[in-house]
Write an enzyme that holds these catalytic residues in place. Sequence first.
Site, PDB file in Angstrom:
ATOM      1  N   GLY A 157       0.789  -1.220   0.000  1.00 29.66           N
ATOM      2  CA  GLY A 157       0.000   0.000   0.000  1.00 29.66           C
ATOM      3  C   GLY A 157       0.820   1.268   0.000  1.00 29.66           C
ATOM      4  O   GLY A 157       1.655   1.460   0.864  1.00 29.66           O
ATOM      5  N   SER A 158       0.613   2.144  -0.973  1.00 32.01           N
ATOM      6  CA  SER A 158       1.462   3.325  -1.087  1.00 32.01           C
ATOM      7  C   SER A 158       0.969   4.209  -2.219  1.00 32.01           C
ATOM      8  O   SER A 158      -0.151   4.067  -2.688  1.00 32.01           O
ATOM      9  CB  SER A 158       2.912   2.895  -1.328  1.00 32.01           C
ATOM     10  OG  SER A 158       2.949   1.800  -2.212  1.00 32.01           O
ATOM     11  N   ARG A 159       1.859   5.096  -2.687  1.00 37.29           N
ATOM     12  CA  ARG A 159       1.464   6.054  -3.707  1.00 37.29           C
ATOM     13  C   ARG A 159       2.646   6.385  -4.600  1.00 37.29           C
ATOM     14  O   ARG A 159       3.800   6.313  -4.184  1.00 37.29           O
ATOM     15  CB  ARG A 159       0.974   7.327  -3.017  1.00 37.29           C
ATOM     16  CG  ARG A 159       0.322   8.333  -3.961  1.00 37.29           C
ATOM     17  CD  ARG A 159      -0.254   9.465  -3.158  1.00 37.29           C
ATOM     18  NE  ARG A 159       0.398  10.725  -3.430  1.00 37.29           N
ATOM     19  CZ  ARG A 159       0.215  11.829  -2.717  1.00 37.29           C
ATOM     20  NH1 ARG A 159      -0.561  11.821  -1.670  1.00 37.29           N
ATOM     21  NH2 ARG A 159       0.824  12.948  -3.052  1.00 37.29           N
TER      22      ARG A 159
END
Length: 217
Positions: free
Chosen positions: A184-186
Amino acid sequence: MKLHRESKGTITVASLLFIILSALAIYFLEMWSLVIILPLLVVYSLVFWFFRVPNRDILEHRENVIAPVDGKVVMIKEVEEDEFIKGKAIQVSIFMSPLNVHICRYPVSGKVIYKKYHPGKYLVAWHEKSSTENERTTVAVESLTNHKVVFRQIAGYVARRIVFYCNEGDEAKAGHEFGFIKFGSRMDVFLPLDTEIICKIGDITKGGLDVIAKMKD
């Protein structure tokens, strides 16, 4: 299913935990052990799913800006990019959930001219300040169209490990892997102001395949 090289340590730990917890459940709960084992099996399977490497036919690109990750476009806006461009740019941000493929790919083809790792916080990845305050990496590429394109891996609340394999002077090929983020990240991409933005907020992207913008040659 092909698994990413970053999976080895995590899958080893997950396998040991699954075996130990399942054995304890069988020993202490006997016929009721499935109440514990089945949810464990679901979580164990999700670990494998997270590290999957899909087969994708990556094309050659010159003017196109390619989605660097699988995820959802959550921001398109004009910003000040102070680290490398040191001026105005269009920021396109793509958020990855834990269920997305987390391979990070070059958005443009060209030459790597800058890379830097920044320690930082672990704000939720969709928070606007995560771009400048979270643990992150920054990479810049001089594109084939002679533009400087900056892109940034950003750790989120769950993601606690970012890896990137590129070095200054490396050839960048749009759609090809340069790094990985766990859980999970960007990813932020900073583009010249005259770039034609093709994607829109809410779009679901496939890394290496979808065209999100086009730069003038």
